[in-house]
Scaffold this motif. Structure first.
Motif, PDB file in Angstrom:
ATOM      1  N   GLN A   1     -17.220 -32.964  34.175  1.00  0.00           N
ATOM      2  CA  GLN A   1     -16.365 -32.607  35.301  1.00  0.00           C
ATOM      3  C   GLN A   1     -14.931 -32.322  34.852  1.00  0.00           C
ATOM      4  O   GLN A   1     -14.255 -31.466  35.428  1.00  0.00           O
ATOM      5  CB  GLN A   1     -16.410 -33.716  36.353  1.00  0.00           C
ATOM      6  CG  GLN A   1     -17.815 -33.851  36.965  1.00  0.00           C
ATOM      7  CD  GLN A   1     -17.835 -34.697  38.221  1.00  0.00           C
ATOM      8  OE1 GLN A   1     -17.129 -34.412  39.180  1.00  0.00           O
ATOM      9  NE2 GLN A   1     -18.650 -35.739  38.220  1.00  0.00           N
ATOM     10  N   LEU A   2     -14.469 -33.017  33.834  1.00  0.00           N
ATOM     11  CA  LEU A   2     -13.141 -32.709  33.297  1.00  0.00           C
ATOM     12  C   LEU A   2     -13.121 -31.311  32.676  1.00  0.00           C
ATOM     13  O   LEU A   2     -12.149 -30.565  32.815  1.00  0.00           O
ATOM     14  CB  LEU A   2     -12.736 -33.756  32.255  1.00  0.00           C
ATOM     15  CG  LEU A   2     -12.451 -35.171  32.787  1.00  0.00           C
ATOM     16  CD1 LEU A   2     -12.176 -36.126  31.635  1.00  0.00           C
ATOM     17  CD2 LEU A   2     -11.265 -35.161  33.762  1.00  0.00           C
ATOM     18  N   LEU A   3     -14.206 -30.934  31.999  1.00  0.00           N
ATOM     19  CA  LEU A   3     -14.289 -29.598  31.404  1.00  0.00           C
ATOM     20  C   LEU A   3     -14.438 -28.523  32.472  1.00  0.00           C
ATOM     21  O   LEU A   3     -13.941 -27.410  32.311  1.00  0.00           O
ATOM     22  CB  LEU A   3     -15.455 -29.542  30.410  1.00  0.00           C
ATOM     23  CG  LEU A   3     -15.213 -30.302  29.108  1.00  0.00           C
ATOM     24  CD1 LEU A   3     -16.499 -30.435  28.305  1.00  0.00           C
ATOM     25  CD2 LEU A   3     -14.139 -29.603  28.269  1.00  0.00           C
ATOM     26  N   ASP A   4     -15.121 -28.851  33.565  1.00  0.00           N
ATOM     27  CA  ASP A   4     -15.208 -27.898  34.683  1.00  0.00           C
ATOM     28  C   ASP A   4     -13.807 -27.547  35.188  1.00  0.00           C
ATOM     29  O   ASP A   4     -13.529 -26.395  35.533  1.00  0.00           O
ATOM     30  CB  ASP A   4     -16.034 -28.493  35.826  1.00  0.00           C
ATOM     31  CG  ASP A   4     -17.522 -28.537  35.511  1.00  0.00           C
ATOM     32  OD1 ASP A   4     -17.953 -27.821  34.583  1.00  0.00           O
ATOM     33  OD2 ASP A   4     -18.261 -29.276  36.189  1.00  0.00           O
ATOM     34  N   ALA A   5     -12.940 -28.557  35.231  1.00  0.00           N
ATOM     35  CA  ALA A   5     -11.559 -28.318  35.680  1.00  0.00           C
ATOM     36  C   ALA A   5     -10.796 -27.426  34.704  1.00  0.00           C
ATOM     37  O   ALA A   5      -9.815 -26.787  35.088  1.00  0.00           O
ATOM     38  CB  ALA A   5     -10.834 -29.652  35.864  1.00  0.00           C
ATOM     39  N   HIS A   6     -11.248 -27.368  33.456  1.00  0.00           N
ATOM     40  CA  HIS A   6     -10.617 -26.519  32.435  1.00  0.00           C
ATOM     41  C   HIS A   6     -11.332 -25.165  32.300  1.00  0.00           C
ATOM     42  O   HIS A   6     -11.067 -24.414  31.354  1.00  0.00           O
ATOM     43  CB  HIS A   6     -10.643 -27.219  31.067  1.00  0.00           C
ATOM     44  CG  HIS A   6      -9.647 -28.336  30.940  1.00  0.00           C
ATOM     45  ND1 HIS A   6      -9.833 -29.580  31.500  1.00  0.00           N
ATOM     46  CD2 HIS A   6      -8.428 -28.395  30.316  1.00  0.00           C
ATOM     47  CE1 HIS A   6      -8.801 -30.357  31.220  1.00  0.00           C
ATOM     48  NE2 HIS A   6      -7.930 -29.662  30.509  1.00  0.00           N
TER      49      HIS A   6
ATOM     50  N   ILE B   1      -5.073 -23.255  23.604  1.00  0.00           N
ATOM     51  CA  ILE B   1      -5.754 -23.201  24.899  1.00  0.00           C
ATOM     52  C   ILE B   1      -4.824 -23.798  25.942  1.00  0.00           C
ATOM     53  O   ILE B   1      -3.915 -24.557  25.617  1.00  0.00           O
ATOM     54  CB  ILE B   1      -7.091 -23.988  24.877  1.00  0.00           C
ATOM     55  CG1 ILE B   1      -6.841 -25.433  24.424  1.00  0.00           C
ATOM     56  CG2 ILE B   1      -8.109 -23.304  23.993  1.00  0.00           C
ATOM     57  CD1 ILE B   1      -8.066 -26.308  24.464  1.00  0.00           C
ATOM     58  N   THR B   2      -5.033 -23.436  27.209  1.00  0.00           N
ATOM     59  CA  THR B   2      -4.263 -24.047  28.295  1.00  0.00           C
ATOM     60  C   THR B   2      -5.047 -25.237  28.806  1.00  0.00           C
ATOM     61  O   THR B   2      -6.136 -25.071  29.377  1.00  0.00           O
ATOM     62  CB  THR B   2      -4.032 -23.028  29.434  1.00  0.00           C
ATOM     63  OG1 THR B   2      -3.323 -21.905  28.905  1.00  0.00           O
ATOM     64  CG2 THR B   2      -3.232 -23.661  30.564  1.00  0.00           C
ATOM     65  N   ALA B   3      -4.517 -26.438  28.556  1.00  0.00           N
ATOM     66  CA  ALA B   3      -5.311 -27.631  28.868  1.00  0.00           C
ATOM     67  C   ALA B   3      -4.407 -28.832  29.093  1.00  0.00           C
ATOM     68  O   ALA B   3      -3.220 -28.816  28.775  1.00  0.00           O
ATOM     69  CB  ALA B   3      -6.282 -27.909  27.727  1.00  0.00           C
ATOM     70  N   ASP B   4      -5.020 -29.874  29.641  1.00  0.00           N
ATOM     71  CA  ASP B   4      -4.380 -31.183  29.737  1.00  0.00           C
ATOM     72  C   ASP B   4      -4.850 -31.958  28.510  1.00  0.00           C
ATOM     73  O   ASP B   4      -6.005 -32.399  28.441  1.00  0.00           O
ATOM     74  CB  ASP B   4      -4.810 -31.871  31.031  1.00  0.00           C
ATOM     75  CG  ASP B   4      -4.124 -33.216  31.243  1.00  0.00           C
ATOM     76  OD1 ASP B   4      -3.773 -33.870  30.243  1.00  0.00           O
ATOM     77  OD2 ASP B   4      -3.951 -33.612  32.407  1.00  0.00           O
ATOM     78  N   SER B   5      -3.984 -32.111  27.505  1.00  0.00           N
ATOM     79  CA  SER B   5      -4.382 -32.707  26.227  1.00  0.00           C
ATOM     80  C   SER B   5      -4.908 -34.129  26.400  1.00  0.00           C
ATOM     81  O   SER B   5      -5.832 -34.560  25.707  1.00  0.00           O
ATOM     82  CB  SER B   5      -3.208 -32.696  25.246  1.00  0.00           C
ATOM     83  OG  SER B   5      -2.100 -33.404  25.780  1.00  0.00           O
ATOM     84  N   ARG B   6      -4.311 -34.848  27.376  1.00  0.00           N
ATOM     85  CA  ARG B   6      -4.745 -36.234  27.593  1.00  0.00           C
ATOM     86  C   ARG B   6      -6.204 -36.272  28.075  1.00  0.00           C
ATOM     87  O   ARG B   6      -6.982 -37.125  27.657  1.00  0.00           O
ATOM     88  CB  ARG B   6      -3.816 -36.897  28.618  1.00  0.00           C
ATOM     89  CG  ARG B   6      -4.010 -38.400  28.775  1.00  0.00           C
ATOM     90  CD  ARG B   6      -2.821 -38.995  29.493  1.00  0.00           C
ATOM     91  NE  ARG B   6      -2.569 -38.325  30.775  1.00  0.00           N
ATOM     92  CZ  ARG B   6      -3.103 -38.733  31.933  1.00  0.00           C
ATOM     93  NH1 ARG B   6      -3.895 -39.806  31.956  1.00  0.00           N
ATOM     94  NH2 ARG B   6      -2.830 -38.111  33.056  1.00  0.00           N
ATOM     95  N   ARG B   7      -6.573 -35.308  28.955  1.00  0.00           N
ATOM     96  CA  ARG B   7      -7.949 -35.270  29.463  1.00  0.00           C
ATOM     97  C   ARG B   7      -8.919 -34.800  28.385  1.00  0.00           C
ATOM     98  O   ARG B   7     -10.070 -35.265  28.324  1.00  0.00           O
ATOM     99  CB  ARG B   7      -8.032 -34.363  30.691  1.00  0.00           C
ATOM    100  CG  ARG B   7      -7.205 -34.843  31.879  1.00  0.00           C
ATOM    101  CD  ARG B   7      -7.588 -36.243  32.283  1.00  0.00           C
ATOM    102  NE  ARG B   7      -6.744 -36.751  33.365  1.00  0.00           N
ATOM    103  CZ  ARG B   7      -6.696 -38.022  33.748  1.00  0.00           C
ATOM    104  NH1 ARG B   7      -7.428 -38.932  33.110  1.00  0.00           N
ATOM    105  NH2 ARG B   7      -5.921 -38.402  34.732  1.00  0.00           N
ATOM    106  N   LEU B   8      -8.487 -33.861  27.529  1.00  0.00           N
ATOM    107  CA  LEU B   8      -9.354 -33.424  26.435  1.00  0.00           C
ATOM    108  C   LEU B   8      -9.582 -34.557  25.438  1.00  0.00           C
ATOM    109  O   LEU B   8     -10.671 -34.703  24.868  1.00  0.00           O
ATOM    110  CB  LEU B   8      -8.752 -32.216  25.722  1.00  0.00           C
ATOM    111  CG  LEU B   8      -8.817 -30.877  26.465  1.00  0.00           C
ATOM    112  CD1 LEU B   8      -8.360 -29.745  25.547  1.00  0.00           C
ATOM    113  CD2 LEU B   8     -10.218 -30.592  26.973  1.00  0.00           C
ATOM    114  N   GLU B   9      -8.534 -35.364  25.205  1.00  0.00           N
ATOM    115  CA  GLU B   9      -8.705 -36.536  24.346  1.00  0.00           C
ATOM    116  C   GLU B   9      -9.748 -37.483  24.950  1.00  0.00           C
ATOM    117  O   GLU B   9     -10.574 -38.061  24.231  1.00  0.00           O
ATOM    118  CB  GLU B   9      -7.369 -37.266  24.176  1.00  0.00           C
ATOM    119  CG  GLU B   9      -6.370 -36.515  23.315  1.00  0.00           C
ATOM    120  CD  GLU B   9      -4.961 -37.094  23.410  1.00  0.00           C
ATOM    121  OE1 GLU B   9      -4.810 -38.161  24.061  1.00  0.00           O
ATOM    122  OE2 GLU B   9      -4.024 -36.491  22.849  1.00  0.00           O
ATOM    123  N   GLN B  10      -9.719 -37.589  26.287  1.00  0.00           N
ATOM    124  CA  GLN B  10     -10.694 -38.450  26.968  1.00  0.00           C
ATOM    125  C   GLN B  10     -12.113 -37.899  26.783  1.00  0.00           C
ATOM    126  O   GLN B  10     -13.052 -38.663  26.519  1.00  0.00           O
ATOM    127  CB  GLN B  10     -10.349 -38.540  28.461  1.00  0.00           C
ATOM    128  CG  GLN B  10     -11.239 -39.489  29.252  1.00  0.00           C
ATOM    129  CD  GLN B  10     -10.803 -39.572  30.715  1.00  0.00           C
ATOM    130  OE1 GLN B  10      -9.787 -39.019  31.111  1.00  0.00           O
ATOM    131  NE2 GLN B  10     -11.581 -40.282  31.507  1.00  0.00           N
TER     132      GLN B  10
END
Length: 562
Positions: free
Chosen positions: A528-533, A424-433
């Motif tokens: 909200q982090l998932l909304d950004a993804h 997936i195209t993502a920010d791994s650090r934010r997904l970890e959060q």
């Protein structure tokens, strides 16, 4: 009385008809001068005109009569059996020399009844046309009312509708629909002198006060300060004080306890009962949209206040969080030094209290970080670094980080990872959060001895099933997604509180949740982090049987093409 005019120069004909109509009490008159005849019928047309065909100017006179008074019955008195074609098309009936007196009177009466029927039909048609025009004006005005929430426009539409339906001479509309001050709107056919305007203002104030006799009016009106807005259609002419002798109607513009003003209308001719109904209808029709416009304005103002309070709250949270972080960092560093033994030997009792202090510093640090993240997200200042990411890598990291915490509480943390799952195209650090928040909540609300499971799989948007509370969040999804589920065997959430779980600062009321504490920001931040993804989060739960928190993120297009 029925008026009959005979046009003839023949004395025998004159005497014949005079004997017949005088005995029958008709108003009978004889004339033979064409000019005088035309003058007479121009002033007041007779009911019936009998033209002797021996009269020299019969054809020309008949044309004149028809051009002047279309509804007058024209009967020709024939001296011969034959009739010219030009006369036939203009005649309503014919009288011959052989006809008896009774037959002549019967012919007259039949034509009179026909004339009366035509006049009644004409009057009915006119009334119908007037009613249709008035209904069209009401419909048009109602449509205009439905098309705006601007109070000034609504008042103008009301006045325009009354002008179309009633053709007034003057309307005096006291409007309380502005936020500044009352205004008297004058819409007049002709110019109004200053003296007349002063008299109209006084009349309006008296009418206004009469509506609130024994009650407190919504505002106080003063003749010297009452604002006037004047609209004149024909400024070249001027009204005088005889205006107050015109017929008039008055109505308040109100709905229940909501008062928007009042209106008085003047007309030189008398108003009919239909006019009064139309006037009251329009005045009442405008009240409902005016109330809606007032409520809409209140909503706008309330939203503006809420937005301002939201900004102030976010700014306050950001400032406080930053101010707390600096002394907290110093406290944490001091505790690290003390616990390292560099300041002297640590007794068992000292170690117990230092460990407790360190644990609470870490907890407070987590709260501050949540507050800072929330303020950054709401301000649009959260940094993201998107790159191809495998969700199983994120799951492994979170499991390693939290396994010891789960073990300490007597919980079993396991994973069920889908093999060969696409990136997936993502920010791994934010997904970890996000995942850390979900697993931390599961640990927090799951009793000792239970199991927490983190799983991943590949799903198609058409195969995703959610409960009714979250259907709107997935209705526009399409394509393939990576789905992650955190399943616990904890206290569960009531169905009515599922959406509430994602509210800021919310915690579901439960003795265990109160014991666990927390800010209630973990799930809102995750959402909200998932909304950004371009992802979605939802949950399923049963009281005392546990919860399942799901989130999905679209599969990378590059991964899909491969």
């Amino acid at each position: 009385m029925i008026r009959i005019l005979l046009v003839s120069e023949d004395n025998n004909e004159i005497n014949r008809f005079k004997n017949i109509f005088t005995k029958s009490s008709y108003d009978f008159e004889v004339m033979s001068d064409e000019t005088l005849i035309c003058d007479l019928i121009s002033v007041e047309a007779p009911d019936i005109i009998i033209i002797d065909t021996k009269f020299p100017q019969t054809k020309d006179l008949n044309k004149e009569i028809k051009s002047i008074c279309e509804n007058t019955i024209v009967i020709f008195a024939l001296s011969t059996p034959s009739v010219e074609k030009d006369l036939i098309k203009f005649a309503n009936a014919f009288i011959t020399e052989e006809m008896t007196e009774d037959l002549i009177l019967s012919t007259i009466n039949v034509n009179l009844r026909m004339k009366n029927s035509l006049e009644m039909l004409s009057s009915s048609n006119k009334d119908l046309a007037d009613s249709l025009y008035r209904l069209n004006a009401l419909y048009t005005t109602s449509s205009q009312f439905a098309g705006t929430l601007d109070k000034s426009k609504l008042i103008n539409y009301m006045i325009e509708g009354m002008d179309k339906a009633l053709s007034f001479s003057l309307t005096c509309t006291l409007s309380l629909c502005t936020d500044e001050e009352p205004v008297l709107i004058l819409n007049s056919l002709y110019e109004l002198s200053d003296e007349l305007i002063t008299a109209i203002k006084l009349r309006t104030i008296l009418n206004f006060n009469s509506l609130f006799e024994g009650k407190t009016p919504p505002c106080e009106l003063d003749i010297d300060t009452l604002k006037v807005e004047k609209h004149i259609k024909y400024p070249a002419s001027r009204f005088t004080f005889t205006l107050f002798q015109y017929d008039n109607m008055f109505a308040p513009i109100s709905l229940g306890e909501n008062f928007f003003g009042c209106i008085e209308i003047f007309k030189e001719t008398s108003f009919t009962s239909e006019d009064a109904t139309c006037f009251q209808t329009i005045a009442q029709q405008v009240s409902l949209p005016l109330k809606s416009a007032t409520l809409y304005q209140e909503i706008i103002e309330t939203n503006a206040k809420l937005e301002r309070l939201e900004r102030l709250k976010s700014e306050f949270i950001s400032i406080v969080s930053h101010e707390l972080r600096t002394p907290l960092t110093s406290i944490k560093n001091s505790l690290d030094i003390l616990m390292s033994g560099r300041c002297g030997e640590i007794t068992p009792a000292s170690e117990k209290f230092l460990t407790m202090a360190m644990r609470n510093v870490q907890r407070l640090s987590g709260i501050i970080n949540d507050l800072l993240d929330l303020s950054k997200i709401e301000a649009g200042k959260m940094d993201f670094h998107f790159a191809p990411t495998n969700i199983n890598t994120v799951i492994s990291y979170v499991k390693s980080a939290l396994s010891e915490v789960a073990k300490t509480k007597g919980l079993n943390l396991v994973t069920e990872e889908f093999e060969n799952i696409p990136d997936i195209t993502a920010d791994s650090r934010r997904l970890e959060q996000v995942l850390t928040n979900l697993v931390s909540n599961a640990i927090k609300f799951t009793p000792e001895g239970k199991t927490i499971t983190i799983s991943s799989k590949l799903v198609n948007a058409n195969d995703i099933k959610v409960n009714d509370y979250f259907k709107d969040s997935i209705k526009n999804l399409s394509g393939e997604y990576v789905e992650v589920c955190v399943k616990d065997e904890g206290i569960g959430i009531e169905s009515k509180n599922l959406l509430h779980a994602f509210d800021k600062f919310a915690q579901i009321e439960n003795s265990l949740s109160r014991k666990a504490g927390g800010t209630g920001l973990g799930l809102p931040i995750a959402k909200q982090l998932l909304d950004a993804h371009k992802g979605v989060i939802w949950c399923d739960s049963e009281i005392n049987k546990g919860s399942k928190f799901y989130f999905i993120i679209p599969v990378s297009k590059i991964a899909t093409q491969v």
